[in-house]
Enzyme design. Structure first.
Site, mmCIF file in Angstrom:
data_model
loop_
_atom_site.group_PDB
_atom_site.id
_atom_site.type_symbol
_atom_site.label_atom_id
_atom_site.label_comp_id
_atom_site.label_asym_id
_atom_site.label_seq_id
_atom_site.Cartn_x
_atom_site.Cartn_y
_atom_site.Cartn_z
ATOM 1 N N SER A 101 94.569 -17.392 -39.471
ATOM 2 C CA SER A 101 94.775 -16.787 -38.170
ATOM 3 C C SER A 101 93.550 -16.839 -37.265
ATOM 4 O O SER A 101 93.619 -16.467 -36.091
ATOM 5 C CB SER A 101 95.193 -15.320 -38.353
ATOM 6 O OG SER A 101 94.188 -14.584 -39.037
ATOM 7 N N LYS A 114 86.482 -12.929 -33.262
ATOM 8 C CA LYS A 114 87.944 -12.956 -33.381
ATOM 9 C C LYS A 114 88.542 -11.701 -32.760
ATOM 10 O O LYS A 114 88.022 -10.599 -32.946
ATOM 11 C CB LYS A 114 88.323 -13.053 -34.863
ATOM 12 C CG LYS A 114 89.818 -13.170 -35.135
ATOM 13 C CD LYS A 114 90.072 -13.281 -36.631
ATOM 14 C CE LYS A 114 91.549 -13.396 -36.957
ATOM 15 N NZ LYS A 114 91.787 -13.532 -38.415
ATOM 16 N N SER A 167 92.546 -17.066 -43.807
ATOM 17 C CA SER A 167 92.412 -17.143 -42.349
ATOM 18 C C SER A 167 91.048 -17.573 -41.850
ATOM 19 O O SER A 167 90.867 -17.795 -40.654
ATOM 20 C CB SER A 167 92.780 -15.794 -41.719
ATOM 21 O OG SER A 167 94.168 -15.590 -41.782
#
Length: 430
Positions: A131, A56, A155
Site C-alpha cells: 500500500s 506515507k 506494503s
C-alpha cells in the site's frame, strides 16, 4: 536539496500521483532551520538534517491533511504528529508531502477513491505496488530522497520490488508509532524505502532509536535457506532467472546456500482473521455512515469482518502464537531465509495477473504471495533490487531472526555491491 525536490514535484508529481498532499510552505521553513544548523560550525547535526523525506499518508503529520488513503477522510486536518513523524522531525527531516496509499493500507496496489492510482516510474502504465506505492514512486522518481512507509502484509517490500528500491520491514514492535493510525496492528511495522542500503540504515536508526554497525560480512559464513517457490506458488520465469543469478552471488560471497522449502505455510488463518476483525472493529461504522465513499476492497473487508465471531478471533490469536514458534524453529538451522519478494514484475494498473507461468492464481495474492508470512511471524525482512525482467525491477526477499536487523543490513549491503543494480533506466526517464 529541497528546492530541487519541489521543482521535480512540480514537473512530475501529477504524472505519477505519488503525493496526496504537498507541504511546500512548512517544508521550506524546515529547510531554513536545517540551513541555520549547517552554518554553525560547532553544531551537532541531526542524522536527517535537511533531508527531504516523504511520509506515507497513513502517518499523522501536524499541519497536513491525513486521509489514510480514504475519501471519507479527504478533509481530515491533523493537529499532532504521530510517533514516527515526531522521530523523523527530531532527526531533522524535511517533509515535502504525504504520499499516496491504498485505502486504510488494505491493498497491495495503490488505488483509492481520492483520484487516479499511483504510477510506477519505470513504466507509468504499471502499478508501483502498495500500500506504500506513492512512497516508492516518490523515491524512485527523485521526488524525495527517502520515504517512510508501513508494512502490514508486504506494503514496503512489494513497492520496493516493483520500483527497484531497497525496502525494509523491521522486527514487529521495534519501531514504535505512538498515537498512530490503527490497521493490521498485530503485524505492521514502519520502515524505510530507499535507493540504497546505507540510506535505509540511517532511517531505521532514527525510527528504532538505536545504532546498527556497518560491517561487511566478508569471511563470515551464513547459512541461507533459498526457497525459489515458497508454498509451491508459481513465479514468472524471468523473475525466477534473475533471482537464481542473485542467489548464486550469495554463494560466491562465501555463504552456504541450501535450496529448501521452509515450513512457512499456515499464515493465512491468522492474518486474514485478525486483519478483517480489526478493520470491522475500527471502521465498521463506515458501512452505515458512508458506504459510497469506500473502495470495493475496503467495503468487502468490512463486510467479511462483520461475520467473524469472538471464537474466530481467539482461534486466530492462538494460531498466531503457534505460527511465530514455527518460524522461529526454521532459524534453528539457518541464519537467513531467501525468497522472491513478488512472483511477477509490476503488472499493469488495474490488471492483477490471473495466471503465472501457466498456472491459475488467486486475484488477491497471486502476484504477491511471499511477504505476509513474515508479518505474521514478526521477523525482519528486506527486498533488495537484483535485476530486471521485461525491463522492470525484480526484488529478492531476505528474512532474518527477530531483532537481527544489523546482520540483515550488512548482508544486504555486501550483496548490493556485487549485484550492482542499475538505476539508470528510471533515472533517464525522470
Amino acid at each position: 536539496m529541497l528546492e530541487e525536490t519541489l521543482n521535480r514535484m512540480d514537473r512530475f508529481s501529477l504524472t505519477l500521483n505519488a503525493y496526496l498532499d504537498r507541504l511546500d510552505v512548512s517544508a521550506r521553513e524546515q529547510a531554513k532551520a536545517a540551513e541555520r544548523l549547517f552554518q554553525k560550525p560547532t553544531a551537532e547535526l541531526p542524522p536527517l538534517c535537511g533531508i527531504p523525506v516523504s511520509v506515507k499518508d497513513t502517518f499523522e503529520l501536524a499541519g497536513s491533511v491525513t486521509t489514510y488513503g480514504s475519501a471519507f477522510f479527504r478533509e481530515n486536518c491533523t493537529a499532532q504528529n504521530c510517533g514516527v513523524v515526531s522521530r523523523l522531525r527530531k532527526a531533522g527531516a524535511v517533509f515535502p508531502g504525504k504520499t499516496n496509499a491504498a485505502e486504510f493500507g488494505q491493498s497491495a496496489t495503490t488505488d483509492n477513491r481520492l483520484g487516479d492510482d499511483a504510477r510506477n516510474p519505470w513504466d507509468r502504465s504499471r502499478t508501483p505496488g502498495g500500500s506504500s506505492g506513492g512512497a516508492s514512486a516518490s523515491v524512485a522518481a527523485g521526488l524525495a530522497t527517502v520515504a517512510v512507509g508501513a508494512d502490514g502484509g508486504g506494503s514496503i517490500r512489494i513497492p520496493a520490488a516493483f520500483t527497484g528500491l531497497f525496502g525494509l520491514k523491521p522486527t514487529y514492535g521495534l519501531c514504535k508509532n505512538e498515537n498512530g493510525f490503527r490497521a493490521m496492528s498485530d503485524f505492521i511495522a514502519p520502515g524505510p524505502l530507499t535507493r540504497c542500503v546505507a540510506d535505509a540504515r540511517i532511517l531505521l536508526e532514527v525510527l528504532a532509536e538505536r545504532q546498527y554497525a556497518c560491517e561487511s560480512l566478508n569471511g563470515q559464513k551464513l547459512r541461507v535457506a533459498w526457497c525459489p517457490r515458497p508454498e509451491n506458488h508459481p513465479v514468472a520465469p524471468g523473475v525466477a532467472q534473475v533471482l537464481a543469478e542473485a542467489v548464486g552471488k550469495l554463494s560466491r560471497l562465501g555463504h552456504e546456500v541450501c535450496e529448501t522449502e521452509p515450513p512457512i505455510s499456515g499464515w493465512n488463518a491468522t492474518f486474514d482473521t485478525l486483519v478483517l476483525a480489526e478493520e470491522h472493529r475500527e471502521r465498521g461504522h463506515l458501512l452505515v455512515q458512508a458506504p459510497e465513499q469506500l473502495t470495493d476492497y475496503e467495503r468487502k473487508s468490512l463486510e467479511a469482518g462483520r461475520k467473524l465471531t469472538t471464537e474466530d478471533v481467539e482461534n486466530a490469536r492462538n494460531a498466531h502464537r503457534e505460527y511465530q514458534q514455527q518460524i522461529r524453529d526454521c532459524f534453528a538451522n539457518f541464519d537467513v531465509i531467501a525468497t522472491p519478494t513478488t512472483a511477477t514484475p509490476a503488472f499493469p494498473v488495474g490488471e492483477r495477473p490471473r495466471e503465472i507461468d501457466g498456472q491459475r492464481v488467486s486475484w488477491l495474492w497471486g502476484a504477491v504471495p511471499f511477504t505476509a508470512a513474515f508479518n505474521v511471524s514478526g521477523n525482519p525482512a528486506v527486498s533488495l533490487p537484483c535485476g530486471l525482467s521485461e525491463g522492470l525491477p525484480v526484488g529478492l526477499q531476505l528474512v532474518g531472526r527477530w531483532h537481527d536487523e544489523e546482520r540483515l543490513l550488512n548482508l544486504s549491503e555486501d550483496l548490493e555491491a556485487v549485484l550492482g543494480f542499475d538505476h539508470a533506466p528510471v533515472r533517464r526517464q525522470w
